[in-house]
Design an enzyme around this catalytic site. Sequence first.
Site, PDB file in Angstrom:
ATOM      1  N   LYS A 136      -1.858  -1.378  -4.172  1.00 32.84           N
ATOM      2  CA  LYS A 136      -2.828  -0.405  -3.912  1.00 32.84           C
ATOM      3  C   LYS A 136      -1.991   1.044  -4.262  1.00 32.84           C
ATOM      4  O   LYS A 136      -1.062   1.143  -3.232  1.00 32.84           O
ATOM      5  CB  LYS A 136      -3.686  -0.496  -2.654  1.00 32.84           C
ATOM      6  CG  LYS A 136      -4.448   0.782  -2.395  1.00 32.84           C
ATOM      7  CD  LYS A 136      -5.218   0.321  -1.002  1.00 32.84           C
ATOM      8  CE  LYS A 136      -6.053   1.692  -0.868  1.00 32.84           C
ATOM      9  NZ  LYS A 136      -6.391   1.568   0.614  1.00 32.84           N
ATOM     10  N   LYS A 185       0.839  -1.291   0.049  1.00 32.53           N
ATOM     11  CA  LYS A 185      -0.092  -0.034   0.134  1.00 32.53           C
ATOM     12  C   LYS A 185       0.877   1.241   0.014  1.00 32.53           C
ATOM     13  O   LYS A 185       1.665   1.406   0.927  1.00 32.53           O
ATOM     14  CB  LYS A 185      -0.943  -0.116   1.212  1.00 32.53           C
ATOM     15  CG  LYS A 185      -1.700   1.080   1.295  1.00 32.53           C
ATOM     16  CD  LYS A 185      -2.911   0.908   2.388  1.00 32.53           C
ATOM     17  CE  LYS A 185      -3.634   2.253   2.460  1.00 32.53           C
ATOM     18  NZ  LYS A 185      -4.823   2.045   3.463  1.00 32.53           N
TER      19      LYS A 185
HETATM   20  C1  PBG Z   1      -7.759   3.269   5.030  1.00 29.27           C
HETATM   21  C2  PBG Z   1      -8.278   3.139   3.567  1.00 29.27           C
HETATM   22  C3  PBG Z   1      -7.825   3.986   2.444  1.00 29.27           C
HETATM   23  C4  PBG Z   1      -8.366   3.141   1.344  1.00 29.27           C
HETATM   24  C5  PBG Z   1      -8.827   2.019   1.714  1.00 29.27           C
HETATM   25  N1  PBG Z   1      -8.515   1.897   3.054  1.00 29.27           N
HETATM   26  C6  PBG Z   1      -7.362   5.084   2.474  1.00 29.27           C
HETATM   27  C7  PBG Z   1      -6.282   5.783   3.094  1.00 29.27           C
HETATM   28  O1  PBG Z   1      -5.185   4.889   3.363  1.00 29.27           O
HETATM   29  O2  PBG Z   1      -5.707   6.746   3.423  1.00 29.27           O
HETATM   30  C8  PBG Z   1      -8.316   3.954   0.041  1.00 29.27           C
HETATM   31  C9  PBG Z   1      -9.216   3.707  -0.920  1.00 29.27           C
HETATM   32  C10 PBG Z   1      -9.460   4.419  -2.096  1.00 29.27           C
HETATM   33  O3  PBG Z   1      -8.854   5.572  -2.219  1.00 29.27           O
HETATM   34  O4  PBG Z   1     -10.410   4.222  -2.930  1.00 29.27           O
HETATM   35  N2  PBG Z   1      -6.994   2.471   5.518  1.00 29.27           N
HETATM   36 ZN    ZN Z   2      -6.498   3.338   7.700  1.00 29.25          ZN
END
Ligand code: PBG
Ligand code: ZN
Length: 331
Positions: A254, A201
């Site tokens: 992601k 991530k």
């Molecule tokens: C939070 C989370 C995020 C997303 C999914 N779970 C955002 C972040 O880390 O700030 C992003 C999903 C998206 O942008 O569609 N843990």
């Molecule tokens: Zn989070």
Amino acid sequence: MTFPITRHRRLRRSAGLRNMVRETQLTVNDFIYPIFVTHGQNIKEEIPSMPGVYHLSLDLLKQEIDSVVASGVQSVLLFGIPEHKDAEGTSAYESDGIVQQAVRKVKSWAPELVVIADTCLCQFTDHGHCGAIVHHPSTGNAEVDNDQSLALLVKTAVAQAEAGADIIAPSNMMDGFVAAIREGLDEAGFEMIPIMSYSVKYASAYYGPFRDAAHSAPQFGDRKTYQMDPANVREALREAESDVIEGADMLMVKPALAYLDVLRQLKEHFDLPVVAYNVSAEYSMVKAAALNGWIDEKAIVLETLTGMKRAGADLIITYHALDAARWLKGE
Ligand code: PBG
Ligand code: ZN
């Protein structure tokens, strides 16, 4: 002088031939559809930065789940928007927390639908970070406390499993989160529940619209200390490898679009299913251009999702899932 017609040109000649030699098949089975659930009654509030995506109260969730089932999409990913936030993210792990309530409902309406619970604290903490915060004893600076966060995340995962979640998807990126959640689930008797780890991530600007949607922007600092540097791909392999060792059942990359090379590398290095998260800004950019009449939305979306699959995704989490499912049926 004539030039020979190459073999690949012969194979492109008709639709039938193109279908026969197509290397990547995008199908409805590839999609996971994210849904934002919230407290209250009769709420279907469009997220301004994500046209076509809503906050839904549980009474209106039924309609949405009926549409999912009708579309043929097999799986939903639930995000909760709680009423109450505090420093420890308490409402994430209460047995009647919003995600747990939604999971119970969805499983009662559509037992066959695969329900994935997002396991994180950032929507539930008043500071908006993905874990618990401590203040450094000497400097007084606030920082995320990894071990305390793990304990709260394990409680969250177990509460979600108790509610009937089919897959736990921890998105928090704390060190050791997969091992901790695996152990917590096993101890609670949920050995059969798989973990879809957000292994790779990145600290990305592509989450902007989601943070508006989930009211989860960090109130101070950023997530760079626990999310990955977009410049790194070998580090992604190390992250994924430790998740595999800790017991992850699926690996996620992601965002997706700017990281297709990372998807490909994960696919080549590991034999677990690889999941691409086609995140919020990837969606919103397409929607904005489509609403302006600048692009052909259907063609762009199907091409993009095919690209993710070609790069190595076995599954794609996408806000386009229901539209794409319809388009694939030729509707
Ligand atoms: C939070 C989370 C995020 C997303 C999914 N779970 C955002 C972040 O880390 O700030 C992003 C999903 C998206 O942008 O569609 N843990
Ligand atoms: Zn989070």
